[in-house]
Motif scaffolding. Structure first.
Motif, PDB file in Angstrom:
ATOM      1  N   THR A   1     116.097  19.348  34.656  1.00  0.00           N
ATOM      2  CA  THR A   1     114.978  20.285  34.701  1.00  0.00           C
ATOM      3  C   THR A   1     114.171  20.098  35.977  1.00  0.00           C
ATOM      4  OG1 THR A   1     114.849  20.277  32.296  1.00  0.00           O
ATOM      5  CG2 THR A   1     112.925  21.099  33.480  1.00  0.00           C
ATOM      6  N   MET A   2     113.906  18.855  36.339  1.00  0.00           N
ATOM      7  CA  MET A   2     113.144  18.597  37.555  1.00  0.00           C
ATOM      8  C   MET A   2     113.913  19.049  38.795  1.00  0.00           C
ATOM      9  SD  MET A   2     110.181  17.499  36.947  1.00  0.00           S
ATOM     10  CE  MET A   2     110.097  18.485  35.490  1.00  0.00           C
ATOM     11  N   ALA A   3     115.220  18.805  38.830  1.00  0.00           N
ATOM     12  CA  ALA A   3     116.029  19.227  39.984  1.00  0.00           C
ATOM     13  C   ALA A   3     116.032  20.750  40.118  1.00  0.00           C
ATOM     14  CB  ALA A   3     117.450  18.702  39.845  1.00  0.00           C
ATOM     15  N   LEU A   4     116.211  21.450  39.004  1.00  0.00           N
ATOM     16  CA  LEU A   4     116.200  22.916  39.041  1.00  0.00           C
ATOM     17  C   LEU A   4     114.832  23.453  39.455  1.00  0.00           C
ATOM     18  CD1 LEU A   4     118.292  23.764  35.872  1.00  0.00           C
ATOM     19  CD2 LEU A   4     118.931  24.163  38.243  1.00  0.00           C
ATOM     20  N   THR A   5     113.770  22.800  39.004  1.00  0.00           N
ATOM     21  CA  THR A   5     112.423  23.219  39.374  1.00  0.00           C
ATOM     22  C   THR A   5     112.191  23.049  40.872  1.00  0.00           C
ATOM     23  OG1 THR A   5     111.609  22.587  37.186  1.00  0.00           O
ATOM     24  CG2 THR A   5     109.967  22.843  38.920  1.00  0.00           C
ATOM     25  N   ILE A   6     112.596  21.914  41.412  1.00  0.00           N
ATOM     26  CA  ILE A   6     112.414  21.654  42.842  1.00  0.00           C
ATOM     27  C   ILE A   6     113.257  22.616  43.680  1.00  0.00           C
ATOM     28  CG2 ILE A   6     112.860  19.951  44.665  1.00  0.00           C
ATOM     29  CD1 ILE A   6     112.005  17.812  42.556  1.00  0.00           C
ATOM     30  N   MET A   7     114.516  22.839  43.257  1.00  0.00           N
ATOM     31  CA  MET A   7     115.370  23.768  44.000  1.00  0.00           C
ATOM     32  C   MET A   7     114.819  25.199  43.925  1.00  0.00           C
ATOM     33  SD  MET A   7     119.293  22.416  43.414  1.00  0.00           S
ATOM     34  CE  MET A   7     119.345  22.910  41.714  1.00  0.00           C
ATOM     35  N   GLY A   8     114.311  25.585  42.774  1.00  0.00           N
ATOM     36  CA  GLY A   8     113.735  26.915  42.625  1.00  0.00           C
ATOM     37  C   GLY A   8     112.498  27.095  43.484  1.00  0.00           C
ATOM     38  N   THR A   9     111.652  26.079  43.524  1.00  0.00           N
ATOM     39  CA  THR A   9     110.446  26.137  44.346  1.00  0.00           C
ATOM     40  C   THR A   9     110.810  26.222  45.829  1.00  0.00           C
ATOM     41  OG1 THR A   9     109.259  24.833  42.702  1.00  0.00           O
ATOM     42  CG2 THR A   9     108.295  24.948  44.891  1.00  0.00           C
ATOM     43  N   ALA A  10     111.793  25.425  46.247  1.00  0.00           N
ATOM     44  CA  ALA A  10     112.227  25.461  47.648  1.00  0.00           C
ATOM     45  C   ALA A  10     112.805  26.839  47.998  1.00  0.00           C
ATOM     46  CB  ALA A  10     113.259  24.372  47.909  1.00  0.00           C
ATOM     47  N   TYR A  11     113.551  27.439  47.103  1.00  0.00           N
ATOM     48  CA  TYR A  11     114.131  28.752  47.362  1.00  0.00           C
ATOM     49  C   TYR A  11     113.052  29.833  47.460  1.00  0.00           C
ATOM     50  CZ  TYR A  11     117.053  32.885  46.931  1.00  0.00           C
ATOM     51  OH  TYR A  11     117.649  34.088  47.139  1.00  0.00           O
ATOM     52  N   VAL A  12     112.049  29.747  46.601  1.00  0.00           N
ATOM     53  CA  VAL A  12     110.953  30.719  46.652  1.00  0.00           C
ATOM     54  C   VAL A  12     110.199  30.595  47.965  1.00  0.00           C
ATOM     55  CG1 VAL A  12     108.706  31.297  45.640  1.00  0.00           C
ATOM     56  CG2 VAL A  12     110.692  30.995  44.166  1.00  0.00           C
ATOM     57  N   ILE A  13     109.924  29.370  48.399  1.00  0.00           N
ATOM     58  CA  ILE A  13     109.231  29.160  49.675  1.00  0.00           C
ATOM     59  C   ILE A  13     110.081  29.688  50.832  1.00  0.00           C
ATOM     60  CG2 ILE A  13     108.420  27.384  51.284  1.00  0.00           C
ATOM     61  CD1 ILE A  13     107.502  25.804  48.786  1.00  0.00           C
ATOM     62  N   TYR A  14     111.392  29.445  50.796  1.00  0.00           N
ATOM     63  CA  TYR A  14     112.309  29.947  51.825  1.00  0.00           C
ATOM     64  C   TYR A  14     112.262  31.473  51.886  1.00  0.00           C
ATOM     65  CZ  TYR A  14     116.784  31.256  53.930  1.00  0.00           C
ATOM     66  OH  TYR A  14     117.760  31.836  54.694  1.00  0.00           O
ATOM     67  N   GLU A  15     112.330  32.126  50.740  1.00  0.00           N
ATOM     68  CA  GLU A  15     112.301  33.594  50.705  1.00  0.00           C
ATOM     69  C   GLU A  15     110.945  34.137  51.158  1.00  0.00           C
ATOM     70  OE1 GLU A  15     114.651  35.847  50.323  1.00  0.00           O
ATOM     71  OE2 GLU A  15     116.155  34.268  50.088  1.00  0.00           O
ATOM     72  N   LEU A  16     109.854  33.464  50.821  1.00  0.00           N
ATOM     73  CA  LEU A  16     108.525  33.894  51.276  1.00  0.00           C
ATOM     74  C   LEU A  16     108.413  33.794  52.792  1.00  0.00           C
ATOM     75  CD1 LEU A  16     106.171  32.434  48.540  1.00  0.00           C
ATOM     76  CD2 LEU A  16     106.586  34.845  49.043  1.00  0.00           C
ATOM     77  N   VAL A  17     108.954  32.719  53.372  1.00  0.00           N
ATOM     78  CA  VAL A  17     108.913  32.560  54.820  1.00  0.00           C
ATOM     79  C   VAL A  17     109.760  33.654  55.472  1.00  0.00           C
ATOM     80  CG1 VAL A  17     109.635  31.076  56.735  1.00  0.00           C
ATOM     81  CG2 VAL A  17     108.373  30.114  54.815  1.00  0.00           C
ATOM     82  N   ASN A  18     110.930  33.962  54.910  1.00  0.00           N
ATOM     83  CA  ASN A  18     111.770  35.021  55.442  1.00  0.00           C
ATOM     84  C   ASN A  18     111.070  36.378  55.368  1.00  0.00           C
ATOM     85  OD1 ASN A  18     113.918  33.557  56.311  1.00  0.00           O
ATOM     86  ND2 ASN A  18     115.166  33.923  54.500  1.00  0.00           N
ATOM     87  N   ALA A  19     110.350  36.617  54.322  1.00  0.00           N
ATOM     88  CA  ALA A  19     109.654  37.892  54.171  1.00  0.00           C
ATOM     89  C   ALA A  19     108.450  37.972  55.111  1.00  0.00           C
ATOM     90  CB  ALA A  19     109.192  38.074  52.724  1.00  0.00           C
ATOM     91  N   ALA A  20     107.786  36.845  55.336  1.00  0.00           N
ATOM     92  CA  ALA A  20     106.605  36.838  56.187  1.00  0.00           C
ATOM     93  C   ALA A  20     106.953  36.888  57.682  1.00  0.00           C
ATOM     94  CB  ALA A  20     105.765  35.596  55.901  1.00  0.00           C
ATOM     95  N   LEU A  21     108.081  36.314  58.048  1.00  0.00           N
ATOM     96  CA  LEU A  21     108.500  36.271  59.448  1.00  0.00           C
ATOM     97  C   LEU A  21     109.859  36.946  59.587  1.00  0.00           C
ATOM     98  CD1 LEU A  21     107.641  32.520  60.060  1.00  0.00           C
ATOM     99  CD2 LEU A  21     106.221  34.491  60.637  1.00  0.00           C
ATOM    100  N   PRO A  22     109.901  38.269  59.612  1.00  0.00           N
ATOM    101  CA  PRO A  22     111.197  38.962  59.714  1.00  0.00           C
ATOM    102  C   PRO A  22     111.872  38.681  61.047  1.00  0.00           C
ATOM    103  CG  PRO A  22     109.396  40.528  59.880  1.00  0.00           C
ATOM    104  CD  PRO A  22     108.782  39.189  59.570  1.00  0.00           C
ATOM    105  N   LYS A  23     113.186  38.774  61.071  1.00  0.00           N
ATOM    106  CA  LYS A  23     113.957  38.546  62.308  1.00  0.00           C
ATOM    107  C   LYS A  23     113.787  39.738  63.247  1.00  0.00           C
ATOM    108  CE  LYS A  23     117.390  35.713  60.029  1.00  0.00           C
ATOM    109  NZ  LYS A  23     118.793  35.567  59.654  1.00  0.00           N
ATOM    110  N   LYS A  24     113.738  39.430  64.544  1.00  0.00           N
ATOM    111  CA  LYS A  24     113.619  40.498  65.549  1.00  0.00           C
ATOM    112  C   LYS A  24     114.984  41.081  65.831  1.00  0.00           C
ATOM    113  CE  LYS A  24     109.620  38.475  67.757  1.00  0.00           C
ATOM    114  NZ  LYS A  24     109.032  37.939  68.985  1.00  0.00           N
ATOM    115  N   LYS A  25     115.016  42.373  66.116  1.00  0.00           N
ATOM    116  CA  LYS A  25     116.299  43.046  66.408  1.00  0.00           C
ATOM    117  C   LYS A  25     116.640  42.966  67.878  1.00  0.00           C
ATOM    118  CE  LYS A  25     116.116  46.187  62.577  1.00  0.00           C
ATOM    119  NZ  LYS A  25     116.151  47.546  62.122  1.00  0.00           N
TER     120      LYS A  25
END
Length: 82
Positions: A58-82
């Protein structure tokens, strides 16, 4: 149609009226004694190895889920330039 309905009623009654053939031993007092014992182990780990595995999973899944959410938030906040 009526005969099918009567057959269905008999089958449903039979299924609902069956009782258990085995007698199950009541283990609640033993579990209460184990969980109320003051031995310094946290309550969520007093169940033994199974509880430890479930807790760590449970703790491993929670940590991995939190890391994935933070990763996706950073991707959404800083889009790649074309």
């Amino acid at each position: 149609m009526y005969k099918q309905l009567m057959t269905f009623q008999q089958v449903s009654r039979r299924m609902l009226s069956t009782t258990a053939n085995k007698q199950v031993m009541n283990r609640v007092p033993q579990k209460q004694k184990m969980f109320q014992e003051d031995n310094g182990i946290p309550i969520h780990l007093k169940g033994g190895a199974t509880d430890a595995i479930l807790y760590r999973t449970t703790m491993a899944l929670t940590i991995m889920g939190t890391a994935y959410v933070i990763y996706e938030l950073v991707n959404a906040a800083l889009p790649k330039k074309k």
